[in-house]
Design a protein around this motif. Sequence first.
Motif, short mmCIF file in Angstrom:
data_model
loop_
_atom_site.label_atom_id
_atom_site.label_comp_id
_atom_site.label_asym_id
_atom_site.label_seq_id
_atom_site.Cartn_x
_atom_site.Cartn_y
_atom_site.Cartn_z
N THR A 215 6.68 -8.63 -1.45
CA THR A 215 6.30 -7.76 -0.32
C THR A 215 5.52 -6.53 -0.80
O THR A 215 5.25 -5.64 -0.01
N SER A 216 5.16 -6.48 -2.09
CA SER A 216 4.55 -5.26 -2.61
C SER A 216 3.22 -5.46 -3.33
O SER A 216 2.44 -4.52 -3.45
N ASP A 217 2.96 -6.68 -3.82
CA ASP A 217 1.80 -6.92 -4.67
C ASP A 217 0.76 -7.75 -3.92
O ASP A 217 1.00 -8.93 -3.64
N PRO A 218 -0.38 -7.17 -3.59
CA PRO A 218 -1.40 -7.94 -2.86
C PRO A 218 -2.00 -9.07 -3.67
O PRO A 218 -2.71 -9.93 -3.11
N ASP A 219 -1.72 -9.10 -4.96
CA ASP A 219 -2.26 -10.17 -5.80
C ASP A 219 -1.32 -11.36 -5.92
O ASP A 219 -1.52 -12.24 -6.76
#
Length: 250
Positions: A215-219
Amino acid sequence: MNLLLRYTSFIVSLGLGHASLACENCSTPVPEDPALSIESASVTRLLDLDLLVFEVNLKGAAGSVTPEPKGMLDGAPVLGYVFPTTLEPEAVGFGEVEGILALAATSHPDFDDTPLWDEDSDGDYGNDGVIWHTHWVVLAEDSRIEALAVKQFEKGDDSVVLPPTNPGMPMYMDSPGYAVMTKDNRLRIVVPEYRIRSDESFRFDAVTAFMRVNTSDPDRPMLGVYKVYSVASGDLSLPYEVANDTRGLN
């Protein structure tokens, strides 16, 4: 190359899904265990009851291994017995979307994504994510982790059609509430035929896999596959067909 063959080649080329990307908040995959080693898989159509029984037979006790809780949603572990199928996503209520429709029994102690169902019958509908429960998901290749992931969409996209029992996440995921039963080395999921629009002509496979929430890393995808323990066919070719049980009720 058709969609299924493309994904099959993709996952086989990855050593059956061992994504190895490091991640600071990531949970550690569940260790190998006989409970995750598949010996056979089947889908049986019970003609007298209009039911389909998805079944996987394992070397160890089915469902006996569950993930250790991480204590937070981001990076939370998810363990699954997954049946990829050739069914179209529309068969279970999704809109037209490209991907592999899979039925999964999952366990994840850090969160509950079946708000309509109380799997442990304690009156609390939000505390039983660790209990084995079912999802329909649409899987697709995700280049961010070079593996398969549950297909996502932009939150608020009005063009997306989901089944009415979806858990409200921006992914092609449903929480249909089918019964999951474990006994000895067998795990079974019972699906009423009308819930797949009575299409029993599909093919399928069975996989055990470790997934992880992000839920935190767009990658990274919101829910990706990071380890595949076992594949019934050995090559994810979805070779199995539905068998009819004509014995009937006594």
